[in-house]
Design a protein around this motif. Structure first.
Motif, PDB file in Angstrom:
ATOM      1  N   PRO A 173      22.200 -21.872  15.776  1.00 56.95           N
ATOM      2  CA  PRO A 173      22.359 -21.885  14.311  1.00 56.95           C
ATOM      3  C   PRO A 173      23.190 -23.070  13.852  1.00 56.95           C
ATOM      4  CG  PRO A 173      22.780 -19.689  15.190  1.00 56.95           C
ATOM      5  CD  PRO A 173      22.687 -20.611  16.368  1.00 56.95           C
ATOM      6  N   ARG A 174      22.680 -23.769  12.871  1.00 55.92           N
ATOM      7  CA  ARG A 174      23.391 -24.925  12.315  1.00 55.92           C
ATOM      8  C   ARG A 174      23.903 -24.557  10.924  1.00 55.92           C
ATOM      9  NH1 ARG A 174      19.268 -29.521  11.966  1.00 55.92           N
ATOM     10  NH2 ARG A 174      21.072 -30.558  11.052  1.00 55.92           N
ATOM     11  N   ARG A 175      25.137 -24.895  10.677  1.00 55.52           N
ATOM     12  CA  ARG A 175      25.741 -24.580   9.383  1.00 55.52           C
ATOM     13  C   ARG A 175      25.044 -25.347   8.266  1.00 55.52           C
ATOM     14  NH1 ARG A 175      28.729 -27.177   5.989  1.00 55.52           N
ATOM     15  NH2 ARG A 175      29.981 -26.012   4.459  1.00 55.52           N
ATOM     16  N   TYR A 176      24.836 -24.672   7.149  1.00 54.80           N
ATOM     17  CA  TYR A 176      24.379 -25.310   5.916  1.00 54.80           C
ATOM     18  C   TYR A 176      25.129 -24.669   4.764  1.00 54.80           C
ATOM     19  CZ  TYR A 176      21.410 -21.095   5.841  1.00 54.80           C
ATOM     20  OH  TYR A 176      20.956 -19.793   5.868  1.00 54.80           O
ATOM     21  N   TYR A 177      25.040 -25.230   3.599  1.00 51.74           N
ATOM     22  CA  TYR A 177      25.760 -24.685   2.453  1.00 51.74           C
ATOM     23  C   TYR A 177      25.270 -23.277   2.129  1.00 51.74           C
ATOM     24  CZ  TYR A 177      26.970 -23.728  -2.396  1.00 51.74           C
ATOM     25  OH  TYR A 177      27.423 -23.129  -3.538  1.00 51.74           O
ATOM     26  N   GLN A 178      26.214 -22.348   1.924  1.00 47.50           N
ATOM     27  CA  GLN A 178      25.905 -20.996   1.467  1.00 47.50           C
ATOM     28  C   GLN A 178      26.832 -20.641   0.305  1.00 47.50           C
ATOM     29  OE1 GLN A 178      26.365 -18.658   5.103  1.00 47.50           O
ATOM     30  NE2 GLN A 178      24.145 -18.633   5.442  1.00 47.50           N
ATOM     31  N   VAL A 179      26.290 -19.952  -0.667  1.00 45.88           N
ATOM     32  CA  VAL A 179      27.031 -19.636  -1.885  1.00 45.88           C
ATOM     33  C   VAL A 179      28.331 -18.899  -1.583  1.00 45.88           C
ATOM     34  CG1 VAL A 179      26.970 -18.360  -4.062  1.00 45.88           C
ATOM     35  CG2 VAL A 179      24.935 -19.593  -3.287  1.00 45.88           C
ATOM     36  N   TYR A 180      28.303 -17.979  -0.614  1.00 43.44           N
ATOM     37  CA  TYR A 180      29.461 -17.116  -0.372  1.00 43.44           C
ATOM     38  C   TYR A 180      30.227 -17.499   0.887  1.00 43.44           C
ATOM     39  CZ  TYR A 180      26.716 -14.419  -3.679  1.00 43.44           C
ATOM     40  OH  TYR A 180      25.986 -14.035  -4.778  1.00 43.44           O
ATOM     41  N   GLU A 181      30.097 -18.737   1.322  1.00 41.68           N
ATOM     42  CA  GLU A 181      30.741 -19.134   2.575  1.00 41.68           C
ATOM     43  C   GLU A 181      32.258 -19.035   2.489  1.00 41.68           C
ATOM     44  OE1 GLU A 181      30.822 -22.740   5.879  1.00 41.68           O
ATOM     45  OE2 GLU A 181      29.556 -22.905   4.102  1.00 41.68           O
ATOM     46  N   ARG A 182      32.846 -19.379   1.361  1.00 41.61           N
ATOM     47  CA  ARG A 182      34.306 -19.304   1.247  1.00 41.61           C
ATOM     48  C   ARG A 182      34.805 -17.875   1.405  1.00 41.61           C
ATOM     49  NH1 ARG A 182      36.500 -23.340  -3.558  1.00 41.61           N
ATOM     50  NH2 ARG A 182      35.825 -25.310  -2.606  1.00 41.61           N
ATOM     51  N   LYS A 183      33.986 -16.919   1.022  1.00 39.73           N
ATOM     52  CA  LYS A 183      34.381 -15.513   1.074  1.00 39.73           C
ATOM     53  C   LYS A 183      34.100 -14.885   2.427  1.00 39.73           C
ATOM     54  CE  LYS A 183      33.942 -11.197  -1.534  1.00 39.73           C
ATOM     55  NZ  LYS A 183      33.318 -10.527  -2.708  1.00 39.73           N
ATOM     56  N   HIS A 184      32.954 -15.190   3.018  1.00 40.47           N
ATOM     57  CA  HIS A 184      32.516 -14.516   4.242  1.00 40.47           C
ATOM     58  C   HIS A 184      32.438 -15.434   5.458  1.00 40.47           C
ATOM     59  CE1 HIS A 184      31.599 -11.076   1.768  1.00 40.47           C
ATOM     60  NE2 HIS A 184      30.710 -11.751   1.069  1.00 40.47           N
ATOM     61  N   GLY A 185      32.638 -16.730   5.262  1.00 43.43           N
ATOM     62  CA  GLY A 185      32.357 -17.663   6.338  1.00 43.43           C
ATOM     63  C   GLY A 185      30.859 -17.896   6.425  1.00 43.43           C
ATOM     64  N   PHE A 186      30.442 -18.816   7.281  1.00 39.36           N
ATOM     65  CA  PHE A 186      29.012 -19.091   7.419  1.00 39.36           C
ATOM     66  C   PHE A 186      28.324 -17.920   8.107  1.00 39.36           C
ATOM     67  CE2 PHE A 186      25.436 -20.786   9.949  1.00 39.36           C
ATOM     68  CZ  PHE A 186      24.627 -21.163   8.887  1.00 39.36           C
ATOM     69  N   LEU A 187      27.235 -17.434   7.500  1.00 37.71           N
ATOM     70  CA  LEU A 187      26.471 -16.311   8.047  1.00 37.71           C
ATOM     71  C   LEU A 187      25.180 -16.855   8.658  1.00 37.71           C
ATOM     72  CD1 LEU A 187      26.965 -13.866   5.040  1.00 37.71           C
ATOM     73  CD2 LEU A 187      28.182 -13.848   7.223  1.00 37.71           C
TER      74      LEU A 187
END
Length: 207
Positions: A173-187
């Motif tokens: 899995p490669r990280r990409y921008y997610q709306v809730y990343e600041r809250k949950h971390g990368f999913l």
């Protein structure tokens, strides 16, 4: 590589990676081997409260000819799914760009789950610019193909599993921008919808 996959409902990023990178993908289209709580009728999205599963209700009918898996009209699930997507991704960079392409899957009706999933796959491939070579096969056809192509087909049916995924050395899995990343971390490895709504035309580079 040739990949052997199960049919999915807005499958995870890993599933679409196989479509994109395989020279040929066999998709098992045999309803006799329908599995509950699998990606065949559920997908995972990111919401403000964390990961949420969207599940398509189905009815499984058994006859002398085997099983038939139909999309059920039980409850108001289409509307509920669309409301969940709108709530989760309404503020994402590309939701408005793609919503007209995807809304019909939550307003129109398909009788059979496999037909529904295949229509979704074809539209998602268009939006992602993935151009796979796909063969829909029953399980007996798959077993014959595997015998004739020993060592040439990689079976991902149990690897890409919603409940108990197996290790996959070909997927990181490669990280990409997610709306809730600041809250949950990368999913990682959510439904490909998460990738599309957040990354838009750049999604193909993550596959």
């Amino acid at each position: 590589m040739k990949a052997l996959l199960l049919s999915t409902f807005f499958g995870p990023v890993q599933w679409y990676q196989k479509l994109n990178r395989s020279e040929l993908s066999f998709i098992e289209s045999d309803p006799n081997y329908y599995l509950k709580q699998s990606y065949r009728n559920r997908c995972l999205i990111a919401t403000t409260n964390g990961v949420q599963a969207l599940t398509v209700p189905v009815s499984v009918e058994t006859s002398m000819n085997g099983k038939t898996v139909r999309v059920s009209d039980h409850g108001n699930w289409r509307h509920q799914h669309w409301q969940a997507l709108t709530s989760a991704y309404g503020d994402s960079p590309f939701f408005q760009y793609y919503e007209d392409d995807l809304r019909p899957f939550f307003t129109e009706r398909w009788e059979f789950l496999l037909d529904y999933n295949e229509a979704i796959r074809q539209r998602m491939c268009q939006l992602l610019d993935v151009q796979p070579k796909v063969s829909l096969c029953s399980r007996p056809m798959i077993e014959k193909e595997k015998e004739e192509n020993i060592g040439d087909i990689t079976d991902f049916r149990e690897v890409i599993d919603a409940k108990h995924p197996l290790p996959d050395a070909t997927f990181q899995p490669r990280r990409y921008y997610q709306v809730y990343e600041r809250k949950h971390g990368f999913l990682p490895n959510l439904s490909v919808l998460d990738l599309l709504f957040n990354m838009g035309p750049e999604s193909i580079f993550y596959l």
